[in-house]
Scaffold this active site. Sequence first.
Site, PDB file in Angstrom:
ATOM      1  N   LYS A  47       5.809  -6.667  -5.942  1.00 53.90           N
ATOM      2  CA  LYS A  47       5.013  -7.152  -4.807  1.00 53.90           C
ATOM      3  C   LYS A  47       4.621  -8.613  -5.024  1.00 53.90           C
ATOM      4  CE  LYS A  47       3.584  -2.517  -3.671  1.00 53.90           C
ATOM      5  NZ  LYS A  47       2.674  -1.402  -3.892  1.00 53.90           N
ATOM      6  N   GLN A  91      -3.078  -0.426  -6.023  1.00 53.18           N
ATOM      7  CA  GLN A  91      -1.880   0.333  -6.379  1.00 53.18           C
ATOM      8  C   GLN A  91      -2.255   1.762  -6.787  1.00 53.18           C
ATOM      9  OE1 GLN A  91       1.421  -0.850  -6.184  1.00 53.18           O
ATOM     10  NE2 GLN A  91       1.837   1.315  -6.488  1.00 53.18           N
ATOM     11  N   ASP A 114      -1.823  -1.790   3.577  1.00 53.74           N
ATOM     12  CA  ASP A 114      -1.035  -0.583   3.306  1.00 53.74           C
ATOM     13  C   ASP A 114      -1.038   0.355   4.515  1.00 53.74           C
ATOM     14  OD1 ASP A 114       0.361  -0.314   0.923  1.00 53.74           O
ATOM     15  OD2 ASP A 114      -1.430   0.155  -0.252  1.00 53.74           O
TER      16      ASP A 114
END
Length: 275
Positions: A47, A91, A114
């Site tokens: 990422k 995460q 997200d």
Amino acid sequence: MILDGKALAKKIKEDLREKIQASGKEVCLAVILVGEDPASCIYVRNKTNDCREVGIKSLEYKLPETTTQQELMELIDKLNNDSSVNGILVQFPLPKGLDEAAVVRAISPEKDVDGFSKINIGGVLMNDSDCFVSCTPAGALELIKASGINICGKRAVVVGRSNNVGKPMALLLLNEGATVTVCHSKTEDLASVTKEADILVCAVGKAHMITADMVKDGAVVIDIGISRIDSKQVGDVDFDAVSEKAFAITPNPGGTGPMTRAMLMFNTVKAAGLL
Ligand code: NDP
């Protein structure tokens, strides 16, 4: 037809880079990693690399395994209130003892790139273009649409009903006018349902569970699941056999994975008000 996620992701990232450059604005994504789970470390590194490619500033917070819920919440609160931060990503999975649902609730919906929050999932349900769509289903849909495949009126079957993948995938296809069926671990006679699908999306995580006899001739097959056989990544779909029957199919790896990462970049640029 092979639905090449790698190539489309590259193009999406190039377009985003141009958008950011043209705007002259700084776009910033904060990424929080708690502990040292090897897979999570790789995902976070990828990422960060994507951010560099696209021209997004990434702030990496690597916290020790011993981080408390309160410490994590305080960091999220700080980032929520930092106007220079456009997107926040924590995460998952978090180390045992930390509450993921509470983390999702804590992230401001405007920075939830997200797309995991109730507000954003509700936005998908209501077909609201302002919301952040969960990256994996968003990427899968983009891959189908970019290939010129018609979704409206088609029979779509999604295998998997998780909040972040299966359910939003089904809603996106429904919003596009497909007739959607969602299957899961309790579905009886799965093959009889998957065989009906013009568009079959698999998001389970069981290696090669979708065999050729479960797929209709000429179907579009999207393989989201990730498993490993002898440390090699494989999907839910028995690619070699199914690709003989399918009209279009995603490779795995190289299909939905790169698209997920591209859509995270897309959501972050959107959070900065550039899309
Ligand atoms: P979950 O484990 O949350 O969900 C898996 C789903 O599969 C559940 O709904 C479960 O049903 C269903 N399922 C399990 N066994 C069967 C079965 N035998 N037949 C039919 N359905 C079954 O996983 P996620 O949704 O988070 O992820 C799904 C897969 O996608 C994973 O392999 C994950 O690694 C991968 N993934 C890939 C990404 C990418 O970028 N390509 C990104 C995100 C995830 P039930 O609800 O009844 O338990």
